[in-house]
Each structure stands twice: as structure tokens, then as C-alpha cells.
Write a protein that holds these residues in place. Structure first.
Motif: not given
Length: 256
Positions: A147-171
Motif C-alpha cells: 500500500x506504499x506509493x512506488x515513489x517511496x520505495x528504495x531503488x532496489x525495491x522499485x527495480x524488483x517491482x519493475x521486474x515483477x510487472x514486466x513478467x507478471x503476465x508471462x510475456x
């Protein structure tokens, strides 16, 4: 035998066209990407690596050439249309996520990428437990910040989220554009380990740009080198496994 997923045929990208300073960033580049390939991409600055990714993603128009997906021409498909088969993670952790939206909202947005837009209930609360389990696998506390705005994450957490977002639908195709370069060594190694696990478990087809020779040698089943807009080295399987860092250094010395 693996079937071709994406075929890049005689790709040309020019800048400063029809001037004395015209330059080919991609120069009749040819590449066949087979289903299940995990290709590490090396090349010096200006070799055309990011241009190649932008051409595949549709962010950059080709001067000439053709891109085929499963044998079908997608050369002129829009960026939005290509998101149906493509996932991408950029070098900058700030790219690929919406900073004012929460982690959970970003994941929901990623799941609906490429779908028709319209007014409908989000049902975000019903997804909470699933997203918690998904983010917990990253091992960096992201599951506690749904429930945290993404802009408040650490760089590592934000990049991990980016990776999850890119793979969540199995491209069908995943593009990793130096996705660990902006992270500290420990966080970078953690994300690379998770990258290998997810690519392997989901049997993703992946291209990964890296400047780290160790990563290029360690990960993936195939390695290519770009130089002046062309692929000058392409090695796979046992031949890739037998490569050493010294051999790659020597190869780069001969093309520079």
C-alpha cells in the motif's frame, strides 16, 4: 528443435538522414531468437544495444528491415500492441512504474497491460494476498509495502517491482536493458539470481543487455556481441559455457 519466436531481418536505423553526418546505428542487423533463448547482449557504448531494444519494442521506427513474430510481420505495430507479447525492464528504477500509485496498484496495472481500457471495478483488495505472495518471493520486504506509493520505495525495491510487472503476465519476450546497473552490488546480485529463477521457471524467452562480462558468461544459453550496429559474435550451448572472460576481452580488443 526450438522454433523461431522473433526474426529480425536486415534491420537498419539511421540518424541524421540525408545529411553529411548520416549514421547507421543498426546496420543490416539479422538475428533469430528462438523460443526459450536467454541471450546476454554485450557491446561497447554506441554499438547499438539500446537501439536494438527500442526497435524491437516499437519505440524507434526502422529505416528499413522487417520484424516477424511467429512468422507474422509486426514491423509497423504500435508500442501498445507490442505490449501484448513484450515485457521490458529499464536501467533506471524510476522507469516502468507509476510513482504515485501503490505497489499493488502498479501490479494490477501491469496485469491489465495490453487489454482494452474501460470503467470497471478494480477488485484490488481481492488480489492483496496473491500480490503479497508474489512480492515475498523477491526477498526484499516488498510484500510489506503493497500500500506504499512506488515513489517511496528504495531503488532496489522499485527495480524488483519493475521486474515483477514486466513478467507478471508471462510475456513471450522479455527485454532486460541493464536492469541491475543502477543498483549496489548486493542488490544487483540478488535481482540477477531472481531473474534467472523466474526466467527458468516460467520458461521465458529473454534478451539481457549487460556490461558485466561475468554476468554475460554466467547467465543464459546464448551470448551475442554487437559492434557498429551488427552482430559480430553469436555463441550458444557448450561453446558459450566454455568461453572465458579472457577470451571475451581478447575478442573486444580485436574489434575496437
Amino acid at each position: 528443435m526450438s522454433k523461431p519466436l522473433l526474426e529480425l531481418q536486415d534491420l537498419v536505423v539511421k540518424v541524421n538522414r540525408q545529411t553529411n553526418e548520416e549514421l547507421r546505428i543498426l546496420d543490416d542487423l539479422n538475428l533469430t531468437i528462438n523460443q526459450g533463448d536467454f541471450i546476454t547482449v554485450l557491446g561497447s557504448n554506441g554499438a547499438g544495444k539500446s537501439t536494438l531494444f527500442n526497435a524491437i519494442a516499437g519505440d524507434l521506427a526502422l529505416s528499413s528491415g522487417q520484424i516477424k513474430l511467429h512468422g507474422n510481420d509486426v514491423t509497423h505495430d504500435s508500442v501498445e500492441k507490442r505490449t501484448r507479447f513484450l515485457g521490458r525492464v529499464f536501467q533506471d528504477p524510476k522507469l516502468g512504474t507509476a510513482p504515485r500509485m501503490t505497489v499493488a496498484e502498479n501490479l494490477l496495472l501491469a496485469e491489465r497491460r495490453g487489454q482494452r481500457r474501460g470503467l470497471r471495478p478494480r477488485h484490488l483488495k481481492q488480489q492483496h494476498q496473491r500480490y503479497q505472495e508474489l512480492t515475498a518471493a523477491m526477498g526484499n520486504g516488498l510484500e510489506q509495502r503493497l500500500d506504499t506509493p512506488t515513489g517511496n520505495l528504495s531503488g532496489g525495491q522499485r527495480q524488483a517491482l519493475s521486474f515483477l510487472m514486466a513478467t507478471i503476465r508471462r510475456p513471450e519476450l522479455l527485454l532486460l536493458d541493464e536492469h541491475t546497473a543502477a543498483l549496489d552490488p548486493q542488490t544487483s546480485q540478488s535481482l540477477m539470481t531472481l531473474t534467472e529463477q523466474r526466467v527458468s521457471q516460467a520458461q521465458l524467452t529473454c534478451l539481457m543487455i549487460t556490461h558485466h562480462l561475468e554476468d554475460a558468461l554466467t547467465y543464459g544459453n546464448r551470448l551475442i556481441v554487437l559492434h557498429q550496429g551488427r552482430i559480430t559474435f553469436d555463441v550458444t550451448g557448450a561453446a558459450k559455457q566454455a568461453l572465458t572472460k579472457e577470451q571475451l576481452y581478447q575478442f573486444f580488443a580485436t574489434i575496437d
